[in-house]
Design an enzyme around this catalytic site. Structure first.
Site, PDB file in Angstrom:
ATOM      1  N   GLN A  63      38.554  26.898  63.079  1.00  0.00           N
ATOM      2  CA  GLN A  63      39.190  28.056  62.446  1.00  0.00           C
ATOM      3  C   GLN A  63      38.366  28.427  61.218  1.00  0.00           C
ATOM      4  OE1 GLN A  63      43.374  29.203  60.212  1.00  0.00           O
ATOM      5  NE2 GLN A  63      43.497  27.955  62.072  1.00  0.00           N
ATOM      6  N   GLN A  70      55.494  44.889  60.162  1.00  0.00           N
ATOM      7  CA  GLN A  70      54.096  44.464  60.178  1.00  0.00           C
ATOM      8  C   GLN A  70      53.789  43.629  61.413  1.00  0.00           C
ATOM      9  OE1 GLN A  70      53.526  42.413  56.467  1.00  0.00           O
ATOM     10  NE2 GLN A  70      53.484  44.287  55.243  1.00  0.00           N
ATOM     11  N   ALA A  89      52.073  38.522  58.659  1.00  0.00           N
ATOM     12  CA  ALA A  89      53.106  39.557  58.582  1.00  0.00           C
ATOM     13  C   ALA A  89      54.221  39.072  57.676  1.00  0.00           C
ATOM     14  CB  ALA A  89      53.652  39.888  59.965  1.00  0.00           C
ATOM     15  N   LYS A 149      45.434  49.940  52.131  1.00  0.00           N
ATOM     16  CA  LYS A 149      46.551  50.089  51.196  1.00  0.00           C
ATOM     17  C   LYS A 149      46.119  49.831  49.751  1.00  0.00           C
ATOM     18  CE  LYS A 149      49.984  48.649  54.633  1.00  0.00           C
ATOM     19  NZ  LYS A 149      50.990  47.611  54.988  1.00  0.00           N
ATOM     20  N   TYR A 204      50.766  25.779  53.082  1.00  0.00           N
ATOM     21  CA  TYR A 204      51.321  27.120  52.943  1.00  0.00           C
ATOM     22  C   TYR A 204      52.756  27.046  52.425  1.00  0.00           C
ATOM     23  CZ  TYR A 204      47.392  28.306  56.052  1.00  0.00           C
ATOM     24  OH  TYR A 204      46.146  28.447  56.611  1.00  0.00           O
ATOM     25  N   ARG A 239      42.642  39.822  53.814  1.00  0.00           N
ATOM     26  CA  ARG A 239      43.876  39.653  53.050  1.00  0.00           C
ATOM     27  C   ARG A 239      44.477  40.998  52.611  1.00  0.00           C
ATOM     28  NH1 ARG A 239      42.417  33.709  50.474  1.00  0.00           N
ATOM     29  NH2 ARG A 239      40.964  33.243  52.146  1.00  0.00           N
TER      30      ARG A 239
END
Length: 328
Positions: free
Chosen positions: A192, A300, A295, A231, A57, A225
Site C-alpha cells: 500500500q 461522499q 468518505a 474544493k 486511525y 487528501r
C-alpha cells in the site's frame, strides 16, 4: 463496480476501496460518528466490498466504528484490511523507531514504528476485538521498522496465515529494496503506497517490480487528501488541527489549480465531479489494483463508488496525461 484479485491470493477486492483514515478523526479535524457509519453503509450499498483501516486511525476509533457499522452484515461479503506497526501511548510506547508526534485534542502523542513479533500478535488481537471479527482478510505492516529484523516481522505474518487469523499479508510504504528483502521470507500479497496524479514516484521501480511479482498495489491518497477535488480552491477552510494545512504546501498550488480547471470540462462532459474523474483515472493506471477513497458522509461514499461508472476516452486520457506532464 469492478472486483480485482489481490496478488496471488483468492481474495477479490472492490476497485474502489473504502479508506477509513479520515473517520478516525485525529489529524483530520475530528469526525461525526453518525455520518461516518452512514458512509460505510452507503459504500456497501453501492458495490464497495473492501474497507481499509488501521489501529492508528483515531487511535482505535476507526476500527471500532467499522465493527459497529458491520454488525449484522454478512462478514464473508466484506473484505477487512487493517495494519499494525504504529504504536503510541501504552505498553509498547517507546519501543521501536520514533516516527513523529501526532496531535489529538491538543495533545502531542509520540508514535513509534514497531514490527516485532509480540507486538504484531498483540495489535492483531486488539484489532479483531475492535472490528468484532475473528479474522482479517489482509494484515499490513503500516511503515517499515528499522529496529526489527525484517524476517522476524514476515515470519510472524506467515504464522498468522497458517493459524487462520489473517488470509493474506502485505506491507505499506515499502520501497524496492525493502520489497526484495521481505520476499526472502514471505510472498507478499500487496504494497500500500501513496499514488496520485501529483505523485507517481512508484512508477520508476516499485510498480514495475510489483507487476512482475504479482504484488498488488493499493493506492492511497489518490485525491491528495482532498486537494484534487478542487474544493480547496473554493474558499474551503481547514481546521487548525487538520494536518492538510501543512501537507498541501508541498505542491505548486497555482499549477494544480490551473490543471484542475483544464480537466473540469472532461468531468462535466461525463456528468462527473472532479473527484470522480480523478479516482477513475487512478483505477485505470497500469498495475494499480485498488484505490482507497475516504468518505466522511454517505454522499461522499456514493460519489466515490459511482466513479467506476465513468468512461474516459483514449483522447481524454491522453489530454489529462499531457497536462499532468507539465506539473510533474
Amino acid at each position: 463496480m469492478e472486483y480485482r484479485r489481490l496478488g496471488n491470493t483468492e481474495l477479490q477486492l472492490s476497485a474502489i476501496t473504502y479508506g477509513a483514515f479520515a473517520i478516525g478523526g485525529n489529524m483530520w479535524g475530528g469526525n461525526e460518528k453518525k455520518d461516518s457509519i452512514a458512509s460505510i453503509h452507503a459504500s456497501l450499498d453501492n458495490g464497495v466490498t473492501t474497507i481499509d483501516t488501521a489501529p492508528f486511525y483515531g487511535f482505535g476509533l476507526s476500527e471500532e466504528m467499522i465493527g459497529e457499522a458491520l454488525k449484522g452484515k454478512d462478514r464473508t461479503k466484506v473484505q477487512l484490511l487493517t495494519k499494525f506497526g504504529l504504536v503510541w501511548d501504552g505498553s509498547n510506547s517507546g519501543n521501536g523507531e520514533y516516527f513523529f508526534d501526532a496531535q489529538d485534542n491538543g495533545r502531542n502523542i509520540p508514535v513509534y514504528k514497531y514490527g516485532a513479533k509480540a507486538n504484531i500478535v498483540k495489535e492483531l488481537e486488539e484489532s479483531l476485538r475492535r472490528l468484532k471479527t475473528d479474522y482479517v482478510d489482509l494484515l499490513q505492516l503500516h511503515w517499515p521498522d528499522n529496529t526489527t529484523p525484517v524476517d522476524e516481522t514476515m515470519d510472524t505474518l506467515n504464522r498468522l496465515i497458517q493459524q487462520g487469523k489473517i488470509k493474506a499479508a502485505g506491507v505499506s510504504n515499502y520501497n524496492l529494496q525493502q520489497l526484495h528483502e521481505a520476499e526472502n521470507t514471505i510472498g507478499l500479497a500487496s504494497n500500500q503506497v501513496s499514488y496520485s496524479m501529483l505523485n507517481r514516484a512508484i512508477e520508476k521501480d516499485v510498480l514495475p517490480y510489483s507487476i512482475e511479482r504479482n504484488i498488488s498495489i493499493i493506492a492511497y491518497s489518490p485525491m491528495e487528501r482532498g486537494l484534487l477535488t478542487g474544493k480547496y480552491f473554493k474558499d474551503s477552510k481547514l481546521k487548525n488541527d487538520d494536518h492538510r494545512n501543512g501537507y498541501f504546501e508541498q505542491f505548486q498550488l497555482d499549477k494544480v489549480a490551473d490543471f484542475l480547471a483544464k480537466i473540469t470540462p472532461i468531468a462535466k462532459g461525463t456528468n462527473a465531479t472532479l473527484a470522480q474523474l480523478v479516482l477513475r483515472w487512478t483505477t485505470l493506471q497500469k498495475g494499480i489494483t485498488v484505490v482507497l477513497a475516504g468518505a466522511r458522509n454517505a454522499e461522499q461514499a456514493v460519489s466515490n463508488a459511482q466513479s467506476m461508472d465513468i468512461d474516459i476516452t483514449p483522447e481524454e486520457m491522453a489530454f489529462i496525461n499531457k497536462e499532468l506532464s507539465l506539473i510533474n
